[in-house]
Write a protein that holds these residues in place. Structure first.
Motif, mmCIF file in Angstrom:
data_model
loop_
_atom_site.group_PDB
_atom_site.id
_atom_site.type_symbol
_atom_site.label_atom_id
_atom_site.label_comp_id
_atom_site.label_asym_id
_atom_site.label_seq_id
_atom_site.Cartn_x
_atom_site.Cartn_y
_atom_site.Cartn_z
ATOM 1 N N PRO A 22 -9.741 52.881 85.961
ATOM 2 C CA PRO A 22 -8.725 55.245 86.588
ATOM 3 C C PRO A 22 -10.454 55.780 87.878
ATOM 4 O O PRO A 22 -9.340 56.328 88.681
ATOM 5 C CB PRO A 22 -8.335 55.874 85.900
ATOM 6 N N GLU A 23 -11.208 55.472 87.535
ATOM 7 C CA GLU A 23 -12.371 56.482 87.750
ATOM 8 C C GLU A 23 -12.495 55.885 88.658
ATOM 9 O O GLU A 23 -13.427 56.577 89.367
ATOM 10 C CB GLU A 23 -13.102 57.952 86.518
ATOM 11 N N SER A 24 -12.968 54.366 89.176
ATOM 12 C CA SER A 24 -13.811 53.728 90.160
ATOM 13 C C SER A 24 -13.417 54.056 91.574
ATOM 14 O O SER A 24 -12.178 54.441 91.403
ATOM 15 C CB SER A 24 -13.346 52.475 90.163
ATOM 16 N N TYR A 25 -14.349 54.608 92.527
ATOM 17 C CA TYR A 25 -13.874 54.744 93.613
ATOM 18 C C TYR A 25 -13.197 53.571 94.226
ATOM 19 O O TYR A 25 -12.743 53.867 95.642
ATOM 20 C CB TYR A 25 -15.466 54.435 94.529
ATOM 21 N N THR A 26 -13.228 52.239 94.243
ATOM 22 C CA THR A 26 -11.778 51.019 94.387
ATOM 23 C C THR A 26 -10.921 51.324 93.640
ATOM 24 O O THR A 26 -10.039 51.329 95.201
ATOM 25 C CB THR A 26 -13.012 50.036 93.638
ATOM 26 N N ARG A 27 -10.661 51.820 93.054
ATOM 27 C CA ARG A 27 -9.321 52.653 91.874
ATOM 28 C C ARG A 27 -8.971 53.379 93.222
ATOM 29 O O ARG A 27 -7.888 53.689 93.514
ATOM 30 C CB ARG A 27 -9.418 52.197 90.987
ATOM 31 N N PHE A 28 -9.573 54.279 93.282
ATOM 32 C CA PHE A 28 -9.680 55.699 94.187
ATOM 33 C C PHE A 28 -8.916 55.976 95.401
ATOM 34 O O PHE A 28 -7.908 55.663 95.566
ATOM 35 C CB PHE A 28 -10.467 56.721 94.200
ATOM 36 N N ILE A 29 -10.056 54.833 96.178
ATOM 37 C CA ILE A 29 -9.138 54.629 97.805
ATOM 38 C C ILE A 29 -8.126 53.890 97.863
ATOM 39 O O ILE A 29 -7.080 53.849 98.844
ATOM 40 C CB ILE A 29 -10.389 54.046 98.722
ATOM 41 N N HIS A 30 -7.887 52.656 97.040
ATOM 42 C CA HIS A 30 -6.494 52.158 96.829
ATOM 43 C C HIS A 30 -5.404 52.704 96.853
ATOM 44 O O HIS A 30 -3.914 52.619 97.618
ATOM 45 C CB HIS A 30 -7.012 51.098 95.822
ATOM 46 N N ASP A 31 -5.135 53.717 95.444
ATOM 47 C CA ASP A 31 -4.324 54.392 95.310
ATOM 48 C C ASP A 31 -4.230 55.426 96.613
ATOM 49 O O ASP A 31 -2.816 55.972 96.099
ATOM 50 C CB ASP A 31 -4.522 55.148 93.750
ATOM 51 N N ASN A 32 -5.159 56.215 97.147
ATOM 52 C CA ASN A 32 -5.123 57.222 97.566
ATOM 53 C C ASN A 32 -5.006 57.250 98.946
ATOM 54 O O ASN A 32 -4.590 58.388 99.746
ATOM 55 C CB ASN A 32 -5.956 58.414 97.387
ATOM 56 N N PHE A 33 -5.525 55.775 99.655
ATOM 57 C CA PHE A 33 -4.442 55.629 101.070
ATOM 58 C C PHE A 33 -5.039 54.348 101.261
ATOM 59 O O PHE A 33 -3.644 53.874 101.893
ATOM 60 C CB PHE A 33 -6.399 56.192 101.470
ATOM 61 N N THR A 34 -6.133 53.367 101.038
ATOM 62 C CA THR A 34 -5.823 51.922 101.468
ATOM 63 C C THR A 34 -4.909 51.248 101.445
ATOM 64 O O THR A 34 -3.982 50.588 101.877
ATOM 65 C CB THR A 34 -7.027 50.766 101.185
ATOM 66 N N GLY A 35 -3.818 51.728 99.846
ATOM 67 C CA GLY A 35 -2.803 50.497 99.212
ATOM 68 C C GLY A 35 -1.705 51.280 99.825
ATOM 69 O O GLY A 35 -0.307 51.052 99.904
ATOM 70 N N LEU A 36 -1.373 51.877 101.245
ATOM 71 C CA LEU A 36 -0.257 52.628 101.863
ATOM 72 C C LEU A 36 -0.278 53.261 102.780
ATOM 73 O O LEU A 36 0.591 53.457 103.075
ATOM 74 C CB LEU A 36 -0.643 54.594 101.115
ATOM 75 N N ILE A 37 -1.219 52.379 103.446
ATOM 76 C CA ILE A 37 -1.526 51.568 104.441
ATOM 77 C C ILE A 37 -1.558 50.449 105.263
ATOM 78 O O ILE A 37 -1.420 49.864 104.430
ATOM 79 C CB ILE A 37 -2.501 53.225 105.733
ATOM 80 N N ASP A 38 -1.498 50.039 105.963
ATOM 81 C CA ASP A 38 -1.374 48.651 106.794
ATOM 82 C C ASP A 38 -2.935 48.248 106.992
ATOM 83 O O ASP A 38 -3.388 47.157 107.713
ATOM 84 C CB ASP A 38 -0.446 48.533 108.080
ATOM 85 N N ILE A 39 -3.852 48.898 106.553
ATOM 86 C CA ILE A 39 -4.956 48.669 106.784
ATOM 87 C C ILE A 39 -5.612 47.020 106.114
ATOM 88 O O ILE A 39 -5.444 46.230 105.423
ATOM 89 C CB ILE A 39 -6.102 49.010 106.186
ATOM 90 N N GLY A 40 -6.578 46.498 107.243
ATOM 91 C CA GLY A 40 -7.526 45.141 107.054
ATOM 92 C C GLY A 40 -7.675 45.012 106.271
ATOM 93 O O GLY A 40 -7.381 45.427 104.523
#
Length: 251
Positions: free
Chosen positions: A73-91
């Motif tokens: 839950p506190e990894s930066y990978t999880r953070f960026i997915h949950d708060n940004f990249t998992g919510l947009i259409d990024i490559g």
């Protein structure tokens, strides 16, 4: 260096990202922590409501804890997915292999990957209370490359609020170096709150020094520091920054 003092730093940073993407930018550098969160929320809103697309954009992560599973839950990978990249259409979203048995090699490999997919068009940055950017702690070489770093105790204490205890906060991370970061075409650093005021003053108006890693932005040809009034509280030249931004000419 451009200094922007505003009640809504997230709008200025989101404008910089959106303008770059609509202008053809293909590589975005992502930071984690509390400072970029409002920017990510604004970019998600623009994606959903205004059609801002990231489909042609590749993202590279600024840093990651060593030894923390990417689904933690506190990894930066999880953070960026949950708060940004998992919510947009990024490559593609790239990050260092912090679970590698050889993190030093993983850091070198990541630096080479950034060079292949880059240069980064816009690198989003936050700043630590001790002036670090990424996990480049004070004393970091101003020309450093992506590498394994030992975290300062002050940084671990600052980040402990996200963990159940200080003992759970990792002691090491792989971070883009200051030399790597400054190869981006544009740097945009955001900070809010009085707790960042001393670090912002040192970064913007202090000497270019390894004692304040964020001062490396003074050396960059296209760096923007965006702060609210609390984070700007210790700056000497506030009137100039306000006047310069009000009468800014298009680049």
């Amino acid at each position: 260096m451009e200094v922007v003092i505003t009640d809504h730093p997230e709008l200025v940073v989101a404008d910089a990202v959106a303008e770059a993407i609509t202008g053809g930018a293909t590589t975005l550098g992502l930071a984690t922590g509390s400072s970029p969160l409002p920017t990510y929320r604004e970019l998600i809103r623009r994606h959903r409501e205004e059609g801002l697309s990231f489909a042609n954009v590749t993202a590279v992560m600024l840093d990651e804890y060593v030894g923390l599973p990417h689904d933690h839950p506190e990894s930066y990978t999880r953070f960026i997915h949950d708060n940004f990249t998992g919510l947009i259409d990024i490559g593609d979203v790239y990050l260092p292999d912090t679970m590698s048995d050889d993190p030093k090699k993983a850091a070198r490999d990541y630096d080479e990957l950034i060079a292949r997919v880059g240069p980064v068009d816009v690198q989003i940055l936050g700043i630590g209370s001790n002036g670090h950017i990424g996990f480049n702690e004070p004393s970091s070489s101003l020309t450093s490359r992506t590498r394994l770093k030992t975290l300062a105790e002050r940084t671990r204490l600052d980040n402990a609020r996200f963990f159940d205890s200080l003992d759970e906060v990792p002691r090491h991370a792989i971070t883009q170096g200051l030399g790597t970061i400054t190869e981006a075409r544009r740097l945009v650093l955001a900070a809010t709150g009085e707790g960042k005021a001393a670090a912002i003053a040192a970064a913007v108006e202090g000497p270019l020094s390894a004692a304040c890693p964020a001062s490396i932005l003074q050396w960059h040809a296209h760096a923007t520091v965006v702060v609210d009034r609390a984070a700007a509280a210790l700056l000497r030249d506030v009137d100039y920054y306000l006047n310069a931004y009000e009468h800014k000419l298009a680049r």
